[in-house]
Write a protein that holds these residues in place. Structure first.
Motif, PDB file in Angstrom:
ATOM      1  N   UNK A   4      30.493   7.392  23.921  1.00  0.00           N
ATOM      2  CA  UNK A   4      30.051   8.111  22.719  1.00  0.00           C
ATOM      3  C   UNK A   4      28.694   7.607  22.235  1.00  0.00           C
ATOM      4  N   UNK A   5      27.953   6.957  23.097  1.00  0.00           N
ATOM      5  CA  UNK A   5      26.690   6.349  22.690  1.00  0.00           C
ATOM      6  C   UNK A   5      25.566   7.373  22.537  1.00  0.00           C
ATOM      7  N   UNK A   6      24.526   6.961  21.871  1.00  0.00           N
ATOM      8  CA  UNK A   6      23.345   7.799  21.715  1.00  0.00           C
ATOM      9  C   UNK A   6      22.647   8.063  23.030  1.00  0.00           C
ATOM     10  N   UNK A   7      22.790   7.139  23.970  1.00  0.00           N
ATOM     11  CA  UNK A   7      22.182   7.326  25.284  1.00  0.00           C
ATOM     12  C   UNK A   7      22.750   8.559  25.968  1.00  0.00           C
ATOM     13  N   UNK A   8      24.046   8.763  25.872  1.00  0.00           N
ATOM     14  CA  UNK A   8      24.643   9.947  26.483  1.00  0.00           C
ATOM     15  C   UNK A   8      24.140  11.230  25.820  1.00  0.00           C
ATOM     16  N   UNK A   9      23.942  11.184  24.520  1.00  0.00           N
ATOM     17  CA  UNK A   9      23.376  12.346  23.823  1.00  0.00           C
ATOM     18  C   UNK A   9      21.950  12.611  24.316  1.00  0.00           C
ATOM     19  N   UNK A  10      21.196  11.553  24.527  1.00  0.00           N
ATOM     20  CA  UNK A  10      19.829  11.693  25.028  1.00  0.00           C
ATOM     21  C   UNK A  10      19.824  12.286  26.438  1.00  0.00           C
ATOM     22  N   UNK A  11      20.760  11.865  27.257  1.00  0.00           N
ATOM     23  CA  UNK A  11      20.846  12.404  28.614  1.00  0.00           C
ATOM     24  C   UNK A  11      21.191  13.888  28.583  1.00  0.00           C
ATOM     25  N   UNK A  12      22.085  14.277  27.711  1.00  0.00           N
ATOM     26  CA  UNK A  12      22.412  15.714  27.585  1.00  0.00           C
ATOM     27  C   UNK A  12      21.174  16.510  27.157  1.00  0.00           C
ATOM     28  N   UNK A  13      20.404  15.951  26.234  1.00  0.00           N
ATOM     29  CA  UNK A  13      19.188  16.619  25.784  1.00  0.00           C
ATOM     30  C   UNK A  13      18.174  16.717  26.926  1.00  0.00           C
ATOM     31  N   UNK A  14      18.013  15.645  27.697  1.00  0.00           N
ATOM     32  CA  UNK A  14      17.091  15.664  28.836  1.00  0.00           C
ATOM     33  C   UNK A  14      17.520  16.717  29.850  1.00  0.00           C
ATOM     34  N   UNK A  15      18.813  16.852  30.046  1.00  0.00           N
ATOM     35  CA  UNK A  15      19.321  17.875  30.965  1.00  0.00           C
ATOM     36  C   UNK A  15      18.949  19.268  30.463  1.00  0.00           C
ATOM     37  N   UNK A  16      19.112  19.501  29.172  1.00  0.00           N
ATOM     38  CA  UNK A  16      18.754  20.798  28.593  1.00  0.00           C
ATOM     39  C   UNK A  16      17.274  21.087  28.775  1.00  0.00           C
ATOM     40  N   UNK A  17      16.453  20.050  28.726  1.00  0.00           N
ATOM     41  CA  UNK A  17      15.008  20.193  28.880  1.00  0.00           C
ATOM     42  C   UNK A  17      14.570  20.160  30.344  1.00  0.00           C
ATOM     43  N   UNK A  18      15.532  20.049  31.238  1.00  0.00           N
ATOM     44  CA  UNK A  18      15.288  19.998  32.687  1.00  0.00           C
ATOM     45  C   UNK A  18      14.363  18.851  33.103  1.00  0.00           C
ATOM     46  N   UNK A  19      14.589  17.713  32.475  1.00  0.00           N
ATOM     47  CA  UNK A  19      13.834  16.496  32.793  1.00  0.00           C
ATOM     48  C   UNK A  19      14.595  15.694  33.845  1.00  0.00           C
ATOM     49  N   UNK A  20      13.894  14.973  34.708  1.00  0.00           N
ATOM     50  CA  UNK A  20      14.610  14.132  35.678  1.00  0.00           C
ATOM     51  C   UNK A  20      15.320  12.986  34.954  1.00  0.00           C
ATOM     52  N   UNK A  21      16.510  12.677  35.423  1.00  0.00           N
ATOM     53  CA  UNK A  21      17.307  11.611  34.813  1.00  0.00           C
ATOM     54  C   UNK A  21      17.659  10.609  35.905  1.00  0.00           C
ATOM     55  N   UNK A  22      17.296   9.359  35.682  1.00  0.00           N
ATOM     56  CA  UNK A  22      17.557   8.283  36.630  1.00  0.00           C
ATOM     57  C   UNK A  22      18.497   7.274  35.991  1.00  0.00           C
ATOM     58  N   UNK A  23      19.403   6.776  36.791  1.00  0.00           N
ATOM     59  CA  UNK A  23      20.338   5.743  36.335  1.00  0.00           C
ATOM     60  C   UNK A  23      20.332   4.624  37.362  1.00  0.00           C
ATOM     61  N   UNK A  24      20.217   3.396  36.869  1.00  0.00           N
ATOM     62  CA  UNK A  24      20.336   2.246  37.760  1.00  0.00           C
ATOM     63  C   UNK A  24      21.803   2.020  38.094  1.00  0.00           C
ATOM     64  N   UNK A  25      22.083   1.805  39.356  1.00  0.00           N
ATOM     65  CA  UNK A  25      23.435   1.489  39.800  1.00  0.00           C
ATOM     66  C   UNK A  25      23.786   0.094  39.293  1.00  0.00           C
ATOM     67  N   UNK A  26      24.835  -0.036  38.488  1.00  0.00           N
ATOM     68  CA  UNK A  26      25.209  -1.362  37.986  1.00  0.00           C
ATOM     69  C   UNK A  26      25.779  -2.244  39.100  1.00  0.00           C
TER      70      UNK A  26
END
Length: 64
Positions: A4-26
């Motif tokens: 439920x973090x703000x980061x997940x909200x930001x990722x959803x917004x980036x998806x809506x804007x069709x921006x590339x999203x990168x995640x580091x593998x933990x």
């Protein structure tokens, strides 16, 4: 980052804007930590979010 973090909200917004999203593998150790719960969720849903999972910064540069 929990599910439920703000980061997940930001990722959803980036998806809506069709921006590339990168995640580091933990690392194995990080995967056990509560604060990586959101990252684990995103990795499981990577196709839904059109994520690129990486393990180094050079990968980001190569994928832009």
């Amino acid at each position: 980052m929990t599910t439920s973090s703000g980061t997940l909200h930001t990722i959803r917004f980036a998806k809506q804007q069709r921006k590339p999203i990168f995640i580091f593998m933990p690392t194995e150790e990080q995967r056990k930590l509560e604060q990586y719960e959101g990252i684990q969720y995103l990795i499981k849903k990577k196709d839904q979010y059109n994520l690129q999972i990486i393990d180094d910064y050079q990968s980001i540069r190569n994928n832009l």
